[in-house]
Scaffold this motif. Structure first.
Motif, PDB file in Angstrom:
ATOM      1  N   GLY A 147       2.592  -1.004   5.525  1.00 23.18           N
ATOM      2  CA  GLY A 147       2.212  -0.198   6.674  1.00 23.18           C
ATOM      3  C   GLY A 147       1.111   0.799   6.367  1.00 23.18           C
ATOM      4  N   ASN A 148       0.203   0.975   7.322  1.00 24.26           N
ATOM      5  CA  ASN A 148      -0.779   2.053   7.285  1.00 24.26           C
ATOM      6  C   ASN A 148      -1.278   2.294   8.701  1.00 24.26           C
ATOM      7  N   ALA A 149      -2.230   3.218   8.856  1.00 23.06           N
ATOM      8  CA  ALA A 149      -2.658   3.626  10.196  1.00 23.06           C
ATOM      9  C   ALA A 149      -3.357   2.518  10.958  1.00 23.06           C
ATOM     10  N   THR A 150      -3.934   1.531  10.253  1.00 27.53           N
ATOM     11  CA  THR A 150      -4.709   0.516  10.945  1.00 27.53           C
ATOM     12  C   THR A 150      -3.949  -0.787  11.171  1.00 27.53           C
ATOM     13  N   ASN A 151      -2.660  -0.850  10.785  1.00 28.26           N
ATOM     14  CA  ASN A 151      -1.834  -1.953  11.283  1.00 28.26           C
ATOM     15  C   ASN A 151      -0.663  -1.332  12.024  1.00 28.26           C
ATOM     16  N   ALA A 152      -1.012  -0.754  13.185  1.00 26.87           N
ATOM     17  CA  ALA A 152      -0.120   0.124  13.922  1.00 26.87           C
ATOM     18  C   ALA A 152       1.158  -0.554  14.394  1.00 26.87           C
ATOM     19  N   TYR A 153       1.158  -1.886  14.513  1.00 28.00           N
ATOM     20  CA  TYR A 153       2.301  -2.567  15.107  1.00 28.00           C
ATOM     21  C   TYR A 153       3.105  -3.359  14.092  1.00 28.00           C
ATOM     22  N   TRP A 154       2.885  -3.060  12.795  1.00 27.01           N
ATOM     23  CA  TRP A 154       3.678  -3.716  11.760  1.00 27.01           C
ATOM     24  C   TRP A 154       5.065  -3.094  11.749  1.00 27.01           C
ATOM     25  N   THR A 155       6.089  -3.899  11.941  1.00 26.22           N
ATOM     26  CA  THR A 155       7.427  -3.368  12.162  1.00 26.22           C
ATOM     27  C   THR A 155       8.319  -3.370  10.930  1.00 26.22           C
ATOM     28  N   SER A 156       7.965  -4.135   9.904  1.00 24.01           N
ATOM     29  CA  SER A 156       8.910  -4.373   8.814  1.00 24.01           C
ATOM     30  C   SER A 156       9.320  -3.099   8.077  1.00 24.01           C
ATOM     31  N   GLY A 157       8.446  -2.132   7.985  1.00 19.29           N
ATOM     32  CA  GLY A 157       8.810  -0.901   7.306  1.00 19.29           C
ATOM     33  C   GLY A 157       9.144   0.215   8.260  1.00 19.29           C
ATOM     34  N   GLY A 158       9.094  -0.043   9.564  1.00 21.92           N
ATOM     35  CA  GLY A 158       9.297   0.995  10.567  1.00 21.92           C
ATOM     36  C   GLY A 158       7.970   1.429  11.146  1.00 21.92           C
ATOM     37  N   TYR A 159       7.886   1.476  12.464  1.00 26.56           N
ATOM     38  CA  TYR A 159       6.635   1.858  13.115  1.00 26.56           C
ATOM     39  C   TYR A 159       6.126   3.201  12.591  1.00 26.56           C
ATOM     40  N   GLY A 160       4.826   3.240  12.284  1.00 32.43           N
ATOM     41  CA  GLY A 160       4.196   4.478  11.847  1.00 32.43           C
ATOM     42  C   GLY A 160       4.394   4.800  10.387  1.00 32.43           C
ATOM     43  N   SER A 161       5.192   4.006   9.666  1.00 36.77           N
ATOM     44  CA  SER A 161       5.449   4.298   8.257  1.00 36.77           C
ATOM     45  C   SER A 161       4.369   3.678   7.380  1.00 36.77           C
ATOM     46  N   ALA A 162       4.349   4.070   6.095  1.00 33.33           N
ATOM     47  CA  ALA A 162       3.299   3.626   5.174  1.00 33.33           C
ATOM     48  C   ALA A 162       3.911   3.303   3.824  1.00 33.33           C
ATOM     49  N   GLN A 163       3.470   2.170   3.238  1.00 37.06           N
ATOM     50  CA  GLN A 163       4.022   1.719   1.962  1.00 37.06           C
ATOM     51  C   GLN A 163       2.923   1.148   1.072  1.00 37.06           C
ATOM     52  N   VAL A 164       3.346   0.651  -0.096  1.00 41.83           N
ATOM     53  CA  VAL A 164       2.450  -0.047  -1.010  1.00 41.83           C
ATOM     54  C   VAL A 164       3.122  -1.345  -1.436  1.00 41.83           C
ATOM     55  N   ASN A 165       2.297  -2.371  -1.661  1.00 38.37           N
ATOM     56  CA  ASN A 165       2.792  -3.710  -1.976  1.00 38.37           C
ATOM     57  C   ASN A 165       2.044  -4.224  -3.204  1.00 38.37           C
TER      58      ASN A 165
END
Length: 877
Positions: free
Chosen positions: A80-98
């Motif tokens: 998740g980050n600000a430019t994939n706003a509709y990615w749901t797997s980590g929770g809307y609006g959240s940010a992670q690293v892969n």
């Protein structure tokens, strides 16, 4: 818990041994390096570690930790980050690293060497990096190796350890303004850090505010597109709309598919044959390209020397995030209506297959999260110079999310059944005219419309005791050790909106587990130039039992210039709360039906299933039920890294590392996405029958009307590649200069869904929901500095890739993409500077691909925002 007691006994025996090392007179500072609990004098260890310091972070102008990490060559896949706003797997609006593209759940994130509570709006699967502003970071250490023997579960692909500032003497103020090339997407950051020494102690306090404003997809692309291939093999991109249409469409009893009136000034009772090219709904104006958010972060670190040998320390963080995403008007589907219903203009029984309820307007998703973390501990030194530490770590995240409005689907169905509803004005349950645009009365809208809101959270509590030091002097050097015990408890919960819960749209979640762990680590000098690192950890989980992991590392200093290193280790990942305890949650997930334009074996099997040769998929998403599985168990991994470090004495300032990595995951926790499920089923229905049983089709239209995804221990995954880094620092023409190149060559990324089934290779492919597994990724940085100014150039390279779902000549593959960023900094005074930067200076556009997940591209991989600039003021005092 006999084994942990054994470890404790070993540590105690060592502490009381009479064969202790002689008192050290060496005053060389020893530091903790990520990947080991033994303090060392050098960053280079058996495990490959990338270090990104505060200066490098400042040169990027980045204010979000996830943006910094996701740009690295060793990162891939989705997060998740600000430019994939509709990615749901980590929770809307959240940010992670892969790391390594192996999933956010296989990357362990630490703050100052300790775990962080997961973040989001309830029962989340990863740390939300929004809680850590870049302004407080001293450095980030990325361990690119499995490390469960050192840190426990989840360190499969690697570890990200974020180290905060603890030795600030004075104050720092930073203000930054940024905007896109078109004046949109404005962002603001204000941060203030202050620290200093007092009698017997030191403190640091930090506060920051970060605001990011929205950018609509319609400001970056004109429409959603698909590729039409012509008879001569050429192709063109065409705009298309959603099959969930304004006014609504229906399947009549005589088999016809009709569209109701879409002209607000037209005949409200008119209908005609449905044609997606004519009636499709344009949804792009209703979606964001950049997710707007506001964040407030507070942080403090305190150290106080109680005695000459005992120190008290504490660190605390608080973060508040508010974010939102505009979404398309709500829809209804699958409601059957009698021909006797007064508002039914067709004279036939029908199924209202899909309707976009534009009369209700466009809602917003919204999220607000609060995350607090506090660590309290003591550390000190024993008489034999052994160091000990005991620390309590508590973290709690709570969140609220919802929609500014939604529709109660049960009430919608009531308004279409006149045995329940009434045509009389002012009726408690009014009948609704859902047949055509603008026909709904305000009474019906008010009856079905409601504000949707749910809440949830995550909690972590741990108590740890660590002991480390030198045991004795061996002929080749000092035998050192570290040992420790840890008790950790984690929980997660999710309370859906009561209306959603009643209608079966989402189940509540409430789960917890605890683990007791013990570890021991040894650094053994075998020869003067050869050192072995051994570690093992025993973990006992309340949910599945115990697990033993190990690590064996070797470093061989062949010459003063060249060191060889290698690590063989085991790792594991435990199922997260949602995988174990999650109920059913329905989501509209992008899914490609392979029976459209099918060829070969897939075409034969689709035809055998009763689908016509000219079958066309309705829309791009499928309503998918996702949830947990109480029988899922941990996955295990074997990891290997082999590398070298070269620092030639005859080229002053040059340092080069080359590392090979190989990760094999067994019993991988997997939940195959919808597109792959359908493709596997129709490739070989007999071999992949398990997948064919996870979806259903509409009896008349053949469209997918239900699909289920649940995690199971079934898959095997193998990832291997090579990391290369070289850094050269020198004075050139009187300027302090630095050149750094990071590159990753992926050699293998294979998945076997179930034992005995065919292995799928993702090497060189890009997917619709897992990101890009291109063979090459690289980052180049060049910096020059003078007394009063500095300049920095950064280049990010993403190699070409083939679309996993094929397609026409335009979308079946993407070429390599290079992004360039520049920054200049000028010191007005010794303590005051101003910086200006431009990201994506050549305004590279995101490429089109067949399996795009949003805005005609892969927003997990490519830059959708385009060229943007910023100006930043720094004041130290």
């Amino acid at each position: 818990m006999n084994n942990p007691m054994a470890f404790c006994a070993i540590a105690t025996a060592l502490a009381t041994s009479h064969t202790l090392a002689n008192e050290m007179t060496d005053n060389i500072e020893r530091i903790n390096v990520t990947g080991s609990h033994i303090k060392r004098t050098d960053f280079e260890t058996a495990s490959p570690v990338t270090v990104i310091d505060a200066t490098q972070i400042a040169q990027t102008g980045i204010v979000n930790v996830e943006d910094l990490l996701q740009r690295m060559s060793f990162s891939a896949g989705v997060a998740g980050n600000a430019t994939n706003a509709y990615w749901t797997s980590g929770g809307y609006g959240s940010a992670q690293v892969n790391l390594r593209g192996m999933g956010i759940k296989r990357t362990l994130v630490l703050l100052n060497g300790r775990r962080i509570v997961n973040g989001g709006t309830g029962a989340n699967s990863a740390v939300d990096l929004n809680m850590i502003p870049t302004s407080i970071i001293e450095r980030v250490e990325v361990l690119k190796d499995g490390a469960s023997a050192i840190y426990g579960a989840d360190a499969v692909a690697g570890v990200v350890n974020i180290i905060t500032k603890t030795q600030l003497d004075g104050a720092e103020f930073t203000a930054k303004l940024g905007a896109g090339d078109e004046g949109d997407g404005q962002s603001q950051e204000i941060s203030f850090n202050v620290g200093g020494e007092f009698d017997r102690g030191h403190f640091v306090f930090s506060a920051s505010y970060i605001n990011t404003e929205a950018v609509r997809q319609s400001d970056r692309i004109d429409c959603a597109k698909n590729e039409k291939v012509n008879a001569d093999g050429s192709s063109q991109l065409n705009c298309f709309g959603s099959a969930t249409t304004a006014g609504g469409r229906a399947l009549l009893a005589d088999g016809r598919s009709v569209q109701f009136n879409q002209d607000p000034q037209g005949d409200g009772n008119s209908f005609e044959a449905y044609d997606i090219a004519k009636h499709g709904f344009t949804w792009i104006p209703y979606l964001n390209a950049v997710n707007p958010s506001q964040r407030i972060n507070l942080s403090t670190n305190l150290n106080y020397q109680l005695t000459s040998n005992i120190n008290f320390f504490t660190e605390a963080q608080y973060s508040n995030r508010q974010s939102e995403q505009i979404v398309t008007p709500r829809s209804i589907s699958g409601i059957k209506v009698s021909k006797e219903f007064a508002y039914n203009p067709t004279g036939q029984d029908l199924e209202l297959t899909r309707r976009r309820n534009v009369e209700l307007g466009a809602p917003y998703f919204f999220q607000e999260t609060n995350t607090a973390r506090i660590v309290i501990g003591f550390d000190g030194t024993l008489a034999n110079d052994w160091q000990w530490e005991v620390a309590y770590n508590y973290g709690r995240n709570t969140g609220t999310d919802g929609w500014t409005f939604d529709q109660d689907k049960a009430k919608v169905a009531q308004t279409l059944d006149d045995t329940v509803c009434s045509y009389t004005p002012g009726a408690a349950i009014p009948c609704g005219d859902w047949f055509g645009v603008g026909e709904l009365s305000n009474e019906v809208i008010d009856y079905v419309k409601y504000r949707r809101e749910g809440n949830g959270g995550n909690q972590l509590k741990s108590l740890a005791f660590n002991l480390s030091g030198d045991i004795t002097e061996l002929p080749a050097g000092t035998l050192a050790f570290a040992a420790g015990l840890e008790r950790r408890e984690e929980s997660g919960w999710r309370n859906p909106d009561s209306t959603v819960l009643a209608n079966g749209g989402e189940d509540s979640i409430n789960g917890d587990y605890d683990v007791n762990e013990a570890f021991i680590e040894l650094a053994i000098p075998l020869f003067e130039s050869l050192e072995a690192n051994l570690a093992t950890r025993y973990s006992d989980y309340s949910t599945f039992g115990n697990k033993l992991t190990y690590k064996l590392g070797l470093t061989w200093q062949i010459t003063d210039d060249l060191m060889l290193r290698g690590v063989k280790s085991t790792a594991f990942r435990t199922p997260v709360i949602t995988e174990l305890f999650g109920g059913t949650n329905a989501e509209n997930l992008r899914t490609i039906d392979p029976c459209e334009n099918a060829t070969g074996a897939i075409a034969v099997n689709c035809l055998a299933a009763g689908l016509p040769t000219d079958f066309a998929q309705d829309g791009t998403t499928v309503r998918t039920s996702v949830g947990g599985n109480p029988d899922v168990k941990p996955e295990s991994a074997d990891t290997l890294t082999l590398g070298l470090v070269w620092q030639p004495h005859f080229i002053d300032g040059l340092s080069t590392t080359l590392d090979y990595f190989d990760i094999d995951v067994k019993d991988a926790i997997t939940s195959v996405n919808g597109s792959d499920t359908l493709k596997l089923c129709y490739t070989n229905p007999a071999l992949y029958s398990a997948y064919c049983n996870t979806f259903t089709r509409h009896a008349v239209t053949g469209q997918i009307n239900s699909l289920s995804q649940r995690p199971v221990n079934a898959a095997f995954e193998t990832v291997s590649g090579v990391d290369f880094n070289t850094r050269y620092t020198a004075d050139i023409f009187g300027l302090s200069s630095q050149f750094e190149l990071d590159a990753t060559r992926l050699l293998k990324h294979e998945n076997t869904p179930f034992a005995g089934q065919a292995t799928q290779s993702l090497l060189g492919y890009i997917t619709e929901d897992q990101g890009s597994y291109t063979k090459w990724r690289a980052n180049l940085g060049i910096t020059v500095k003078a007394d009063a100014w500095s300049a920095h150039y950064a280049m990010r390279y993403i190699g070409g890739a083939r679309d996993v779902n094929g397609g026409g000549p335009i979308g079946r593959a993407v070429e390599s993409v290079t992004y360039s960023d520049v920054q200049g900094r000028y010191f007005i005074t010794q303590d005051t500077s101003i910086s200006m930067g431009i990201d994506n200076i050549f305004d590279k556009k995101a490429p089109f691909l067949t399996s795009w997940n949003d805005a005609n591209t892969d927003v997990m991989t490519y830059d959708l925002l385009g060229r943007r600039g910023y100006i930043k003021l720094n004041i130290n005092f």
